[in-house]
Design a protein around this motif. Sequence first.
Motif, PDB file in Angstrom:
ATOM      1  N   HIS A  99       0.778  -1.278   0.165  1.00 42.33           N
ATOM      2  CA  HIS A  99       0.028   0.202  -0.075  1.00 42.33           C
ATOM      3  C   HIS A  99       0.745   1.409   0.028  1.00 42.33           C
ATOM      4  CE1 HIS A  99      -2.530   3.125   1.856  1.00 42.33           C
ATOM      5  NE2 HIS A  99      -3.473   2.608   1.209  1.00 42.33           N
ATOM      6  N   ASP A 100       1.718   1.541   1.036  1.00 40.07           N
ATOM      7  CA  ASP A 100       2.651   2.507   1.027  1.00 40.07           C
ATOM      8  C   ASP A 100       3.474   2.584  -0.138  1.00 40.07           C
ATOM      9  OD1 ASP A 100       1.749   2.871   3.381  1.00 40.07           O
ATOM     10  OD2 ASP A 100       3.143   2.112   4.616  1.00 40.07           O
ATOM     11  N   THR A 101       4.071   1.413  -0.826  1.00 39.56           N
ATOM     12  CA  THR A 101       4.771   1.610  -2.014  1.00 39.56           C
ATOM     13  C   THR A 101       4.235   2.296  -3.081  1.00 39.56           C
ATOM     14  OG1 THR A 101       6.232  -0.372  -1.128  1.00 39.56           O
ATOM     15  CG2 THR A 101       6.261   0.141  -3.624  1.00 39.56           C
ATOM     16  N   ILE A 102       2.835   1.520  -3.593  1.00 39.60           N
ATOM     17  CA  ILE A 102       1.955   2.059  -4.635  1.00 39.60           C
ATOM     18  C   ILE A 102       1.654   3.364  -4.447  1.00 39.60           C
ATOM     19  CG2 ILE A 102      -0.090   1.831  -5.736  1.00 39.60           C
ATOM     20  CD1 ILE A 102       0.310  -1.170  -5.480  1.00 39.60           C
ATOM     21  N   THR A 109      -2.818   7.991  -6.573  1.00 35.87           N
ATOM     22  CA  THR A 109      -3.157   6.429  -5.815  1.00 35.87           C
ATOM     23  C   THR A 109      -4.315   6.681  -4.748  1.00 35.87           C
ATOM     24  OG1 THR A 109      -1.505   7.182  -4.288  1.00 35.87           O
ATOM     25  CG2 THR A 109      -0.882   5.648  -6.180  1.00 35.87           C
ATOM     26  N   ASN A 110      -5.159   7.738  -4.701  1.00 38.26           N
ATOM     27  CA  ASN A 110      -6.173   7.629  -4.100  1.00 38.26           C
ATOM     28  C   ASN A 110      -7.232   6.825  -4.743  1.00 38.26           C
ATOM     29  OD1 ASN A 110      -6.324   9.666  -6.230  1.00 38.26           O
ATOM     30  ND2 ASN A 110      -7.995  10.606  -4.939  1.00 38.26           N
ATOM     31  N   ARG A 111      -7.154   6.530  -5.835  1.00 38.66           N
ATOM     32  CA  ARG A 111      -8.263   5.559  -6.634  1.00 38.66           C
ATOM     33  C   ARG A 111      -7.893   4.420  -5.994  1.00 38.66           C
ATOM     34  NH1 ARG A 111      -4.194   5.725 -11.156  1.00 38.66           N
ATOM     35  NH2 ARG A 111      -3.584   3.575 -11.556  1.00 38.66           N
ATOM     36  N   LEU A 112      -6.910   3.857  -5.613  1.00 44.40           N
ATOM     37  CA  LEU A 112      -6.656   2.315  -5.101  1.00 44.40           C
ATOM     38  C   LEU A 112      -7.045   2.172  -3.789  1.00 44.40           C
ATOM     39  CD1 LEU A 112      -3.259   2.074  -6.820  1.00 44.40           C
ATOM     40  CD2 LEU A 112      -5.312   1.399  -7.741  1.00 44.40           C
ATOM     41  N   THR A 113      -7.890   0.936  -3.385  1.00 45.36           N
ATOM     42  CA  THR A 113      -8.231   0.769  -2.039  1.00 45.36           C
ATOM     43  C   THR A 113      -7.576  -0.768  -1.788  1.00 45.36           C
ATOM     44  OG1 THR A 113     -10.174   0.056  -2.722  1.00 45.36           O
ATOM     45  CG2 THR A 113     -10.068   2.091  -1.720  1.00 45.36           C
ATOM     46  N   PHE A 114      -7.342  -1.300  -0.601  1.00 44.15           N
ATOM     47  CA  PHE A 114      -6.732  -2.549  -0.433  1.00 44.15           C
ATOM     48  C   PHE A 114      -7.282  -3.402   0.700  1.00 44.15           C
ATOM     49  CE2 PHE A 114      -3.584   0.537  -1.937  1.00 44.15           C
ATOM     50  CZ  PHE A 114      -2.838   0.053  -2.969  1.00 44.15           C
ATOM     51  N   GLU A 115      -7.404  -4.487   0.513  1.00 39.73           N
ATOM     52  CA  GLU A 115      -7.936  -5.455   1.678  1.00 39.73           C
ATOM     53  C   GLU A 115      -9.269  -4.740   2.479  1.00 39.73           C
ATOM     54  OE1 GLU A 115      -4.440  -6.656   4.068  1.00 39.73           O
ATOM     55  OE2 GLU A 115      -4.839  -8.584   2.926  1.00 39.73           O
ATOM     56  N   THR A 116     -10.273  -4.528   1.521  1.00 39.69           N
ATOM     57  CA  THR A 116     -11.263  -4.093   2.200  1.00 39.69           C
ATOM     58  C   THR A 116     -12.489  -5.048   2.273  1.00 39.69           C
ATOM     59  OG1 THR A 116     -10.583  -1.736   1.425  1.00 39.69           O
ATOM     60  CG2 THR A 116     -12.911  -2.103   2.055  1.00 39.69           C
ATOM     61  N   GLU A 117     -13.273  -4.989   3.492  1.00 39.86           N
ATOM     62  CA  GLU A 117     -14.483  -5.962   3.446  1.00 39.86           C
ATOM     63  C   GLU A 117     -15.591  -5.424   2.629  1.00 39.86           C
ATOM     64  OE1 GLU A 117     -14.495  -8.898   5.362  1.00 39.86           O
ATOM     65  OE2 GLU A 117     -12.724  -8.442   6.218  1.00 39.86           O
TER      66      GLU A 117
END
Length: 255
Positions: A99-102, A109-117
Amino acid sequence: MAADKTSTDDSTDEQTTTAEDYDIPVADDNHVDTSHLVKNIESHVIADDEDDDSHREYNPSVFHPSQVGYCKRRLMAKKLGLDDMSGLAGTFKIGNIIHDTIQSELPNTNRLTFETEVSHEERGIRIEGRYDIYDSEYDIVYDIKTRSSWYNFNPPVDRHLDQLHCYMKALDAEYGKIIYVSKKDFELKPFPQDRPLRFDESRWDDILDKCLTVRNYLMRNGFPITEGQLDEFADPCESYFCSDEDLDFSDIRPE
């Protein structure tokens, strides 16, 4: 749904399988190239031995994306927590490192979300799970899958397509892509390699139908608490689990 395609020779590493080979809808030729995101994942995945389908789910109407691609018998066993394969195949999760690297390497990168329920409810079935990556600008869900080796592997694994479709449906996403990662050297094999998949309504209908079959049985009969009762529900398939299973029902306590 299409069955898994598995070659029997050592040349599968060099073969290229397209979505068209599986009659899978793909995006138009002019769809945006997302290879930049795939490349940035390569060196920033982290291992996680927790398997998100190795838990019990006694609610007859709730299913998890990682479960729905299996046969009805194995799906039932997974709801009972009898199919814990986490020791055999660890999965890769997207954590703070990627997450931090991307965020630091990719623009907007605000368009990317990670590991979300996420969850989706339809026809009395509730799908609950957690996706790996969603790119809201291009409306693409990425699902990360790990491999111990590429031997005799020719993607995609059909149940992975089912899992991806659960995330796509929950997010109302039009596109999806699976990224297979080698646990040995972090080599990536995206599927498809170029254009992402389009959401397949017929595949989604098949997923719901299978879940409804399991739910309706549970509503009528309750959970099987012996292997004989599981056999009455569904015959074993030819998978490793069904052909070489060793089930322990001793601590099954459905409410």
